[in-house]
Motif scaffolding. Structure first.
Motif, short mmCIF file in Angstrom:
data_model
loop_
_atom_site.label_atom_id
_atom_site.label_comp_id
_atom_site.label_asym_id
_atom_site.label_seq_id
_atom_site.Cartn_x
_atom_site.Cartn_y
_atom_site.Cartn_z
N ILE A 114 0.84 -1.21 0.00
CA ILE A 114 0.00 0.00 0.00
C ILE A 114 0.87 1.25 0.00
O ILE A 114 0.61 2.22 -0.74
CB ILE A 114 -0.95 -0.01 1.22
N GLY A 117 2.42 1.86 -3.38
CA GLY A 117 1.39 2.31 -4.32
C GLY A 117 1.02 3.76 -4.13
O GLY A 117 0.84 4.51 -5.10
N LEU A 118 0.91 4.20 -2.88
CA LEU A 118 0.54 5.59 -2.60
C LEU A 118 1.67 6.55 -2.99
O LEU A 118 1.40 7.68 -3.40
CB LEU A 118 0.22 5.75 -1.11
N ASN A 121 2.06 6.02 -7.35
CA ASN A 121 0.89 6.17 -8.25
C ASN A 121 1.07 5.36 -9.54
O ASN A 121 1.22 5.93 -10.64
CB ASN A 121 0.66 7.64 -8.61
N ILE A 329 -4.74 -0.28 -6.10
CA ILE A 329 -4.43 1.13 -6.28
C ILE A 329 -4.28 1.45 -7.77
O ILE A 329 -4.79 2.47 -8.26
CB ILE A 329 -3.14 1.49 -5.52
N GLN A 333 -6.87 3.94 -9.90
CA GLN A 333 -6.41 5.13 -10.61
C GLN A 333 -6.83 5.11 -12.08
O GLN A 333 -7.18 6.15 -12.64
CB GLN A 333 -4.89 5.26 -10.47
N GLN A 338 -11.65 6.85 -6.04
CA GLN A 338 -10.88 7.28 -4.88
C GLN A 338 -10.95 6.22 -3.78
O GLN A 338 -12.02 5.73 -3.44
CB GLN A 338 -11.42 8.61 -4.35
N LEU A 339 -9.78 5.89 -3.24
CA LEU A 339 -9.71 4.95 -2.12
C LEU A 339 -9.37 5.70 -0.85
O LEU A 339 -8.53 6.60 -0.84
CB LEU A 339 -8.64 3.88 -2.38
N TYR A 344 -8.28 0.81 2.38
CA TYR A 344 -6.95 0.25 2.65
C TYR A 344 -6.99 -0.77 3.79
O TYR A 344 -6.27 -1.77 3.76
CB TYR A 344 -5.96 1.37 2.95
#
Length: 448
Positions: A114, A117-118, A121, A329, A333, A338-339, A344
């Motif tokens: 996670i 990924g954040l 992107n 993720i 995108q 939107q997460l 998460y």
């Protein structure tokens, strides 16, 4: 078995005229990788159809040979592993500790996925749109997962290779055998013999891994090419970075602080299983090698025979933690969804609780669809990732197998049943030993 005894067969082979033992197995794998890259590039660059078809056939035959043994191997390995627990002191505690560390490492892995990924992107700037995706033919949901554990008959799980249902049948048979006691001894003896037979046959297939590598890697490059890979460059890099952080960061840290053993020595002993997993993309197909290297690292055979088969069907830090987190993720995108924190947390929950679903199919498609359906993301996103799946599946499976060997070492060390002398003297030589896994590599395991 001493180290000198174990190496004797290898020294004798050159006199028999066989050259293969002179060439280390890891080197054979590396040569296979290089040849696969070269042949794949030639087939694509010069549009050589027959070479591409040949590479495809070589790779598919190797995978089919691995799959041929999967169903009976899983059944007898789980059955025997459960009954072997009767030979181990504090069996219930060992099983509980194993499950606990499976969950702990999965949580760490999904958190890393996670985070990466954040930060990166992976879905941005790819040029991909929702139109590029398509829904998979089959998908996973919690209802399918829960109801799918119990088979409708005893034949279908084996013919359709539903590993989760095979595990259920084997667990029931193993528990029933324990309850029967002495009456089940003939069945247990037969099961142990069949398991050794299957492991021996699968070992012959494993020896073909260098050839299979040429076909698998070569066809992947010939079919996908570098142009397609470039579209998924960030996502592919994320998966490999995430797997590397878990394998070479988290695992060594746990080995050094929790198990209090030398992490480098672990990789020295476990590397044959990790490299085979990278090539074969099959945790179950690698299971006999994983069990052997874990025994060689000083984990008692009675405990290893439970923990490794159990892990090979449920312990998936690569496929069930890092990958679905990054994939969710990525797909969110692409589809402009939107997460939030809740999503998460759901990804983490699915990774820990639903990882057994990954055993149902090669790769991580079931786990991904289970994650997407839980988050409410479009299942068409699965189609976006299918093209790149063989490339990233290599890293995922290698991480899975590394974790399947790490946890037994950690648990054995914490429970003070780890043979530290065997651990510290472990080498990669057992991969060249053609004998079945009867002993803990170079040394006999300590009784639990």
């Amino acid at each position: 078995m001493s180290a000198n005894t174990a190496s004797a067969p290898t020294d004798e082979h050159p006199r028999s005229g066989s050259r293969i033992p002179r060439f280390p197995f890891w080197a054979q794998i590396v040569v296979g990788l290089l040849l696969g890259v070269v042949f794949g590039w030639l087939a694509r660059h010069f549009d050589i159809a027959w070479l591409k078809d040949t590479l495809e056939q070589i790779g598919s035959i190797f995978v089919r040979l691995l799959k041929l043994a999967v169903a009976p191997l899983v059944f007898f390995a789980i059955l025997v592993s459960i009954t072997n627990l009767r030979k181990v002191n504090n069996a219930a505690r060992l099983a509980g500790q194993t499950l606990l560390w499976f969950m702990i490492t999965s949580l760490i892995a999904v958190a890393i996925g996670i985070t990466i990924g954040l930060v990166t992107n992976p879905g941005a700037g790819t040029g991909l749109t929702p139109k590029d995706g398509k829904a998979p033919e089959g998908s996973g949901s919690w209802i399918d997962f829960l109801t799918g554990i119990i088979p409708t008959d005893v034949i279908t799980p084996f013919t359709e290779l539903n590993v989760l249902q095979i595990v259920f049948l084997a667990a029931v048979a193993g528990i029933a055998a324990l309850a029967l006691g002495e009456k089940a001894k003939p069945i247990l003896s037969l099961s142990e013999s069949v398991l050794e037979l299957l492991q021996k046959a699968l070992w012959w297939v494993i020896r073909l891994a260098p050839i299979g590598t040429v076909g698998l890697i070569g066809y992947a490059i010939a079919d996908y090419g570098w142009d397609l890979i470039s579209k998924y460059a960030t996502f592919t890099a994320d998966v490999y970075i995430g797997c590397a952080l878990v394998m070479f960061g988290v695992y060594p840290l746990l080995l050094a602080t929790v198990a209090r053993v030398n992490p480098l020595q672990f990789f020295r002993g476990a590397w044959p299983a990790i490299q085979l997993a990278f090539v074969s993309r099959s945790s179950v197909g690698t299971m006999p090698v994983t069990q052997r290297v874990t025994e060689r690292l000083g984990v008692p055979k009675e405990y290893t025979s439970f923990a490794v088969p159990f892990g090979a069907t449920t312990k998936m830090d690569g496929c069930a933690a890092i990958y679905p987190a990054l994939a969710a993720i990525f797909i969110a995108q692409i589809f402009d969804v939107q997460l939030g924190i809740q999503e998460y947390l759901l990804i983490a929950f699915v990774s820990v609780v639903g990882s057994a679903a990954t055993a149902g199919l090669t790769g991580a498609t079931v786990m991904l669809t289970l994650t997407l359906s839980t988050l409410g993301l479009p299942l068409e996103g699965v189609g976006l990732l299918m093209a790149i799946d063989p490339i990233i599946d290599m890293a995922r499976t290698a991480t899975n197998v590394a974790g399947q060997a790490v946890v037994p070492v950690i648990v054995a060390a914490r429970e003070k049943i780890l043979d530290h002398d065997a651990y510290n003297s472990a080498t990669s030589s057992p991969i060249d030993d053609p004998e079945p896994a009867r002993t803990a590599g170079d040394r006999e395991p300590v009784p639990a």
